[in-house]
Enzyme design. Structure first.
Site, PDB file in Angstrom:
ATOM      1  N   GLU A 156      40.319  35.978  51.264  1.00  0.00           N
ATOM      2  CA  GLU A 156      39.466  34.801  51.366  1.00  0.00           C
ATOM      3  C   GLU A 156      40.374  33.406  51.120  1.00  0.00           C
ATOM      4  OE1 GLU A 156      35.993  34.119  52.339  1.00  0.00           O
ATOM      5  OE2 GLU A 156      36.391  36.136  51.246  1.00  0.00           O
ATOM      6  N   THR A 165      31.473  38.229  57.348  1.00  0.00           N
ATOM      7  CA  THR A 165      30.564  38.526  56.043  1.00  0.00           C
ATOM      8  C   THR A 165      29.660  39.601  56.440  1.00  0.00           C
ATOM      9  OG1 THR A 165      29.285  36.695  56.912  1.00  0.00           O
ATOM     10  CG2 THR A 165      30.843  36.087  55.364  1.00  0.00           C
ATOM     11  N   SER A 167      33.363  27.307  52.443  1.00  0.00           N
ATOM     12  CA  SER A 167      32.419  28.468  53.253  1.00  0.00           C
ATOM     13  C   SER A 167      31.478  28.105  54.120  1.00  0.00           C
ATOM     14  CB  SER A 167      31.895  29.403  52.082  1.00  0.00           C
ATOM     15  OG  SER A 167      31.043  30.587  52.651  1.00  0.00           O
ATOM     16  N   THR A 214      30.919  38.425  51.334  1.00  0.00           N
ATOM     17  CA  THR A 214      32.199  38.849  52.404  1.00  0.00           C
ATOM     18  C   THR A 214      33.467  39.180  51.733  1.00  0.00           C
ATOM     19  OG1 THR A 214      33.616  37.293  53.617  1.00  0.00           O
ATOM     20  CG2 THR A 214      32.907  36.389  51.382  1.00  0.00           C
ATOM     21  N   ARG A 224      31.723  32.815  44.393  1.00  0.00           N
ATOM     22  CA  ARG A 224      33.037  32.734  45.690  1.00  0.00           C
ATOM     23  C   ARG A 224      34.386  33.269  44.959  1.00  0.00           C
ATOM     24  NH1 ARG A 224      34.123  32.689  50.923  1.00  0.00           N
ATOM     25  NH2 ARG A 224      35.036  30.714  51.611  1.00  0.00           N
ATOM     26  N   GLU A 253      36.108  38.158  53.970  1.00  0.00           N
ATOM     27  CA  GLU A 253      36.536  37.294  54.918  1.00  0.00           C
ATOM     28  C   GLU A 253      36.701  37.971  56.103  1.00  0.00           C
ATOM     29  OE1 GLU A 253      38.469  33.739  56.593  1.00  0.00           O
ATOM     30  OE2 GLU A 253      39.129  35.941  56.784  1.00  0.00           O
TER      31      GLU A 253
END
Length: 587
Positions: A444, A406, A471, A424, A119, A426
């Site tokens: 993000e 995503t 998320s 992803t 992430r 976003e």
């Protein structure tokens, strides 16, 4: 109940034009998060079949790249890497090396499950008031998204390298080669990419993106136009030769920072140190029971696995097999969704910053208590967060936040190893910033709550330096009663991912649909607001019966992108979402 494999860490047992013309204003009026990607229609998909291995992805070229790697003797991880890099080209609106991902891996021989967190993180200079305007109020979503302010430190490249070091079989350059070749030879703009470009308002304002995606007159390049991306090919060659350090240090990193900080209207504050310091985190898998099955997925900062398992834990009190798909099952499903989203809003965030009672939230006794809140005759309307076991006292306020788009990848290789990866940038086309290296950057950081406080209390998912935004991504691997691999699934769709994945699991496990039928089934759910039914599907026909139980029903385009693979005695069955361009293929 049978025991899960001993190596597990168990915490507890729409057409685009129509959407823009009608759907977006309606969604805004409902106070819901905007759809991450507009609908561009649905295409019928045949059930995929294979005997030895299978790859399912959101674009045929990407899935074919994964299948070719598997044919060459590659592992599920090798195939997932190839798929991700090709998706960067053919589905640039959804994922790529400018973003982040969660990676769930099953090692068949070692009987071991592992989850890697790639992430994005907030820069060290980020502060809680990052997305407040001069008036102290949260910025409009689009104003927060477009530009460098929303860009988090990308994690995908470091994640892919780490996964390859652990589970790759083929040489690193070999798994990158398909994307290099496609970038140099070119590929045709697909109907979905072309449709989304036609309605995108901000991408063309970026000079590099305009030169790549648009004609000189400002119109998007037509469907079928061949795109070549030599800049991306050069980026991948550098990564193939020098590893992930080529991305996080040196010329590529310098260009990322310059692109983020150089935006004239909305610059960010990312530094070279931020990039160089990025680390992939291995997390404890979140595993829980549903009937005779064991479901495993990604823990916080993802809310996906916990929320999916909460929904199913509440539904376990009902005989859904007897009910079958219909308004009665949808009533229980949406009520369970309300309860899960209420907990998610209060408790879920980056566990390095907030104490997340993960085990308590999926505790079987706690979920039975929550299930008692569901009336068979009337919707509760709006749920409030519960009081799970092992919760630490925290003066926090609930926050829904905005989370968006995503792509999902499911792979099983010839040795029975599996990857479920959700990835992803976003929002559709991310921050609308293209680097000199030929890839788009994520937005993000708008997955954080734009307002750092609610009613004078801090929210768990507020912006903080070095923090990973919450998320909803829910890459999932399912095991049968004997601990054997049974299914690999996941979906894009912003915060609706949770409902999409839970629906697919109910369809597979309770209603015994094949994976294509499960994927195709109309979407439905609730994010602790209106009951959402997918327009133009069988779910729309449940509207009156749900309204009779007091549901506030909204018909929406629900653009999932579910990829599901199910293991059978004869091999593998695969389902790919016709709401996007997915296929499930193998040998």
């Amino acid at each position: 109940m049978p025991r899960p494999p001993s190596s597990f860490t168990v915490l507890s047992l729409a057409a685009a034009g129509l959407w823009l013309a009608l759907g977006a204003p309606a969604i805004a009026q409902q106070g819901l998060a905007p759809a991450p990607e507009a609908a561009t229609g649905r295409t019928a998909r045949a059930l995929g079949t294979a005997q030895r291995f299978m790859a399912a992805a959101a674009n045929p070229l990407a899935a074919a790249a994964g299948r070719d790697i598997l044919r060459a003797g590659g592992s599920a991880t090798d195939a997932a890497i190839a798929i991700q890099l090709v998706l960067n080209l053919v589905e640039p609106q959804s994922s790529g090396i400018g973003g982040g991902a969660f990676f769930v891996h099953w090692d068949e021989a070692g009987r071991k499950l592992a989850t890697l967190d790639g992430r994005e993180t907030a820069p060290k200079a980020a502060r809680p008031e990052r997305f407040l305007g001069a008036d102290g109020k949260p910025m409009k979503f689009v104003d927060a998204v477009v530009g460098g302010r929303s860009v988090g430190i990308p994690g995908t490249v470091r994640l892919l390298e780490e996964a390859h070091k652990r589970w790759g079989k083929l040489p690193w350059p070999q798994v990158i080669a398909p994307a290099i070749k496609l970038a140099e030879d070119g590929f045709a703009i697909s109907p979905r990419l072309g449709g989304l470009l036609a309605f995108e308002k901000n991408l063309g304002k970026d000079a590099r993106a305009a030169a790549y995606f648009y004609e000189a007159d400002g119109k998007p390049k037509a469907i079928g136009t061949v795109l070549k991306n030599p800049a991306f090919a050069a980026t991948l060659r550098s990564i193939a030769e020098a590893g992930a350090d080529a991305f996080y240090k040196g010329e590529i990193a310098q260009d990322i920072v310059a692109t983020v900080t150089g935006h004239k209207d909305n610059p960010g504050d990312m530094t070279l140190d931020d990039l160089a310091g990025y680390k992939v985190e291995e997390r404890a898998p979140v595993c829980g029971r549903y009937r005779v099955y064991t479901l495993c997925g990604m823990g916080p900062p993802s809310s996906g696995a916990i929320a999916v398992q909460q929904i199913l834990g509440i539904l376990e009190t009902k005989d859904l097999a007897r009910l079958g798909p219909g308004p009665e099952a949808a009533h229980w499903f949406t009520e369970a969704g309300r309860l899960a989203f209420a907990d998610r809003a209060l408790y879920l965030a980056d566990p390095a910053f907030i104490s997340v009672p993960a085990a308590g939230l999926i505790d079987e006794g706690y979920l039975r208590e929550r299930a008692r809140l569901v009336s068979p005759d009337k919707s509760m309307g709006k749920a409030i967060a519960g009081d799970p076991p092992n919760k630490r006292a925290q003066l926090l306020a609930p926050s829904d936040g905005i989370e968006n788009g995503t792509s999902h990848i499911s792979v099983v290789d010839a040795a029975g190893n599996a990857v479920s990866m959700t990835t992803t940038i976003e929002d559709g086309f991310g921050a609308r910033l293209m680097t000199a290296g030929g890839f788009l950057l994520n937005n993000e950081l708008t997955d954080f709550n734009l307002a750092p406080t609610e009613d004078g209390k801090p929210v768990a998912n507020r912006v903080e330096p070095g923090k990973r935004p919450r998320s909803s991504m829910a890459p999932t691997i399912v095991f049968d009663a004997f601990g054997r691999l049974y299914a690999v699934t996941g979906s894009p769709g912003g915060s609706q991912i949770i409902g999409y994945v839970a629906k697919t699991l109910v369809a597979l496990l309770d209603w015994k649909m094949d994976p294509q039928q499960a994927v195709d089934l109309g979407n439905f759910g609730s994010r602790n607001g209106p009951t959402e039914l997918e327009r133009g599907t069988e779910a729309e026909g449940w509207r009156a019966a749900l309204q009779a139980k007091g549901h506030e029903v909204r018909l929406l385009e629900m653009t999932s992108g579910i990829q599901a693979i199910v293991k059978t005695p004869a091999g593998y069955l695969g389902g790919a979402d016709g709401r996007r361009e997915g296929v499930a293929i193998g040998d």
